[in-house]
Design a protein around this motif. Structure first.
Motif, PDB file in Angstrom:
ATOM      1  N   PRO A  17       4.803  20.360  35.902  1.00  0.00           N
ATOM      2  CA  PRO A  17       5.409  19.619  37.021  1.00  0.00           C
ATOM      3  C   PRO A  17       4.972  20.101  38.404  1.00  0.00           C
ATOM      4  CG  PRO A  17       7.028  21.015  35.921  1.00  0.00           C
ATOM      5  CD  PRO A  17       5.779  21.069  35.094  1.00  0.00           C
ATOM      6  N   GLU A  18       4.336  21.255  38.471  1.00  0.00           N
ATOM      7  CA  GLU A  18       3.837  21.748  39.755  1.00  0.00           C
ATOM      8  C   GLU A  18       2.599  20.981  40.216  1.00  0.00           C
ATOM      9  OE1 GLU A  18       1.437  23.890  36.646  1.00  0.00           O
ATOM     10  OE2 GLU A  18       3.520  23.261  36.817  1.00  0.00           O
ATOM     11  N   ARG A  19       2.021  20.172  39.334  1.00  0.00           N
ATOM     12  CA  ARG A  19       0.816  19.403  39.665  1.00  0.00           C
ATOM     13  C   ARG A  19       1.181  17.947  39.907  1.00  0.00           C
ATOM     14  NH1 ARG A  19      -3.736  22.497  38.663  1.00  0.00           N
ATOM     15  NH2 ARG A  19      -5.035  20.706  39.121  1.00  0.00           N
ATOM     16  N   ASP A  20       0.481  17.339  40.873  1.00  0.00           N
ATOM     17  CA  ASP A  20       0.664  15.915  41.152  1.00  0.00           C
ATOM     18  C   ASP A  20      -0.372  15.058  40.442  1.00  0.00           C
ATOM     19  OD1 ASP A  20       2.791  16.394  42.894  1.00  0.00           O
ATOM     20  OD2 ASP A  20       1.440  16.630  44.605  1.00  0.00           O
ATOM     21  N   ASP A  21      -1.540  15.639  40.186  1.00  0.00           N
ATOM     22  CA  ASP A  21      -2.633  14.891  39.598  1.00  0.00           C
ATOM     23  C   ASP A  21      -3.593  15.864  38.929  1.00  0.00           C
ATOM     24  OD1 ASP A  21      -4.070  12.621  38.927  1.00  0.00           O
ATOM     25  OD2 ASP A  21      -5.137  12.517  40.839  1.00  0.00           O
ATOM     26  N   ILE A  22      -4.501  15.311  38.137  1.00  0.00           N
ATOM     27  CA  ILE A  22      -5.535  16.101  37.485  1.00  0.00           C
ATOM     28  C   ILE A  22      -6.849  15.359  37.682  1.00  0.00           C
ATOM     29  CG2 ILE A  22      -6.380  17.081  35.320  1.00  0.00           C
ATOM     30  CD1 ILE A  22      -3.473  16.862  34.286  1.00  0.00           C
ATOM     31  N   ALA A  23      -7.808  15.998  38.305  1.00  0.00           N
ATOM     32  CA  ALA A  23      -9.130  15.387  38.457  1.00  0.00           C
ATOM     33  C   ALA A  23      -9.760  15.220  37.079  1.00  0.00           C
ATOM     34  CB  ALA A  23     -10.016  16.265  39.342  1.00  0.00           C
ATOM     35  N   SER A  24     -10.513  14.155  36.914  1.00  0.00           N
ATOM     36  CA  SER A  24     -11.099  13.864  35.605  1.00  0.00           C
ATOM     37  C   SER A  24     -12.123  14.900  35.159  1.00  0.00           C
ATOM     38  CB  SER A  24     -11.727  12.468  35.602  1.00  0.00           C
ATOM     39  OG  SER A  24     -12.797  12.421  36.526  1.00  0.00           O
ATOM     40  N   ASP A  25     -12.652  15.684  36.109  1.00  0.00           N
ATOM     41  CA  ASP A  25     -13.638  16.702  35.760  1.00  0.00           C
ATOM     42  C   ASP A  25     -13.097  18.134  35.858  1.00  0.00           C
ATOM     43  OD1 ASP A  25     -13.407  16.762  38.521  1.00  0.00           O
ATOM     44  OD2 ASP A  25     -15.564  16.840  38.895  1.00  0.00           O
ATOM     45  N   LEU A  67     -10.783  15.699  31.236  1.00  0.00           N
ATOM     46  CA  LEU A  67     -10.320  14.367  30.847  1.00  0.00           C
ATOM     47  C   LEU A  67     -11.503  13.462  30.563  1.00  0.00           C
ATOM     48  CD1 LEU A  67      -7.371  13.888  33.371  1.00  0.00           C
ATOM     49  CD2 LEU A  67      -7.198  14.344  30.913  1.00  0.00           C
ATOM     50  N   ASP A  68     -12.589  13.613  31.310  1.00  0.00           N
ATOM     51  CA  ASP A  68     -13.799  12.819  31.057  1.00  0.00           C
ATOM     52  C   ASP A  68     -14.327  13.055  29.645  1.00  0.00           C
ATOM     53  OD1 ASP A  68     -13.889  11.589  33.559  1.00  0.00           O
ATOM     54  OD2 ASP A  68     -15.299  13.039  34.398  1.00  0.00           O
ATOM     55  N   ARG A  69     -14.432  14.316  29.249  1.00  0.00           N
ATOM     56  CA  ARG A  69     -14.951  14.644  27.911  1.00  0.00           C
ATOM     57  C   ARG A  69     -14.019  14.156  26.819  1.00  0.00           C
ATOM     58  NH1 ARG A  69     -18.986  18.741  27.487  1.00  0.00           N
ATOM     59  NH2 ARG A  69     -18.906  18.137  25.301  1.00  0.00           N
ATOM     60  N   ILE A  70     -12.714  14.316  27.029  1.00  0.00           N
ATOM     61  CA  ILE A  70     -11.735  13.856  26.048  1.00  0.00           C
ATOM     62  C   ILE A  70     -11.837  12.349  25.876  1.00  0.00           C
ATOM     63  CG2 ILE A  70      -9.254  13.558  25.637  1.00  0.00           C
ATOM     64  CD1 ILE A  70      -8.933  16.345  27.061  1.00  0.00           C
ATOM     65  N   GLU A  71     -11.937  11.654  26.995  1.00  0.00           N
ATOM     66  CA  GLU A  71     -12.030  10.194  26.936  1.00  0.00           C
ATOM     67  C   GLU A  71     -13.300   9.759  26.206  1.00  0.00           C
ATOM     68  OE1 GLU A  71     -11.015   6.466  29.805  1.00  0.00           O
ATOM     69  OE2 GLU A  71     -12.133   8.112  30.726  1.00  0.00           O
ATOM     70  N   ALA A  72     -14.418  10.400  26.502  1.00  0.00           N
ATOM     71  CA  ALA A  72     -15.684  10.046  25.864  1.00  0.00           C
ATOM     72  C   ALA A  72     -15.681  10.341  24.374  1.00  0.00           C
ATOM     73  CB  ALA A  72     -16.832  10.783  26.551  1.00  0.00           C
ATOM     74  N   LYS A  73     -15.133  11.473  23.991  1.00  0.00           N
ATOM     75  CA  LYS A  73     -15.202  11.915  22.597  1.00  0.00           C
ATOM     76  C   LYS A  73     -14.135  11.262  21.722  1.00  0.00           C
ATOM     77  CE  LYS A  73     -16.371  14.712  19.182  1.00  0.00           C
ATOM     78  NZ  LYS A  73     -17.656  14.937  18.605  1.00  0.00           N
ATOM     79  N   TYR A  74     -12.923  11.139  22.241  1.00  0.00           N
ATOM     80  CA  TYR A  74     -11.804  10.727  21.401  1.00  0.00           C
ATOM     81  C   TYR A  74     -11.183   9.384  21.748  1.00  0.00           C
ATOM     82  CZ  TYR A  74     -12.279  15.458  19.809  1.00  0.00           C
ATOM     83  OH  TYR A  74     -12.798  16.626  19.295  1.00  0.00           O
TER      84      TYR A  74
END
Length: 80
Positions: A17-25, A67-74
Motif C-alpha cells: 500500500p505504500e506504492r501508488d503504481d508500478i512501472a512496467s519495467d 510486469l512486461d516480462r510476466i505479460e509476455a511470458k504468461y
C-alpha cells in the motif's frame, strides 16, 4: 473488464500500500514486490488471469522480474 496485467498489478499493489503504481519495467524481485512467501499465490493468480497452467518444474526467475516480462511470458502479450 480489466486487462490481465492490470489484475496482476492490482494484486501486487494491494500487498504494498505504500506504492501508488508500478512501472512496467521495474524489477519486482530486486524491489521486493514479489517475495518467496507469496510466490505460490502469485503463480495461482497468473494461472487464473492467464487461463493456462504454469509448469512449476521449469520456472525461470527472470520471467517474473517485470510486469512486461510476466505479460509476455504468461499473459500472451509481446514485449515492445
Amino acid at each position: 473488464m480489466a486487462r490481465p496485467i492490470d489484475q496482476v498489478k492490482a494484486w501486487i499493489l494491494k500487498r504494498h500500500p505504500e506504492r501508488d503504481d508500478i512501472a512496467s519495467d521495474l524489477d519486482l524481485i530486486d524491489n521486493r514486490l514479489i517475495d518467496s512467501l507469496a510466490f505460490a499465490e502469485f503463480l495461482f493468480l497468473l494461472e487464473e488471469v492467464g487461463g493456462q497452467s504454469i509448469d512449476r518444474d521449469n520456472l525461470v526467475v527472470d520471467d517474473f522480474r517485470t510486469l512486461d516480462r510476466i505479460e509476455a511470458k504468461y499473459l500472451g502479450a509481446t514485449v515492445g
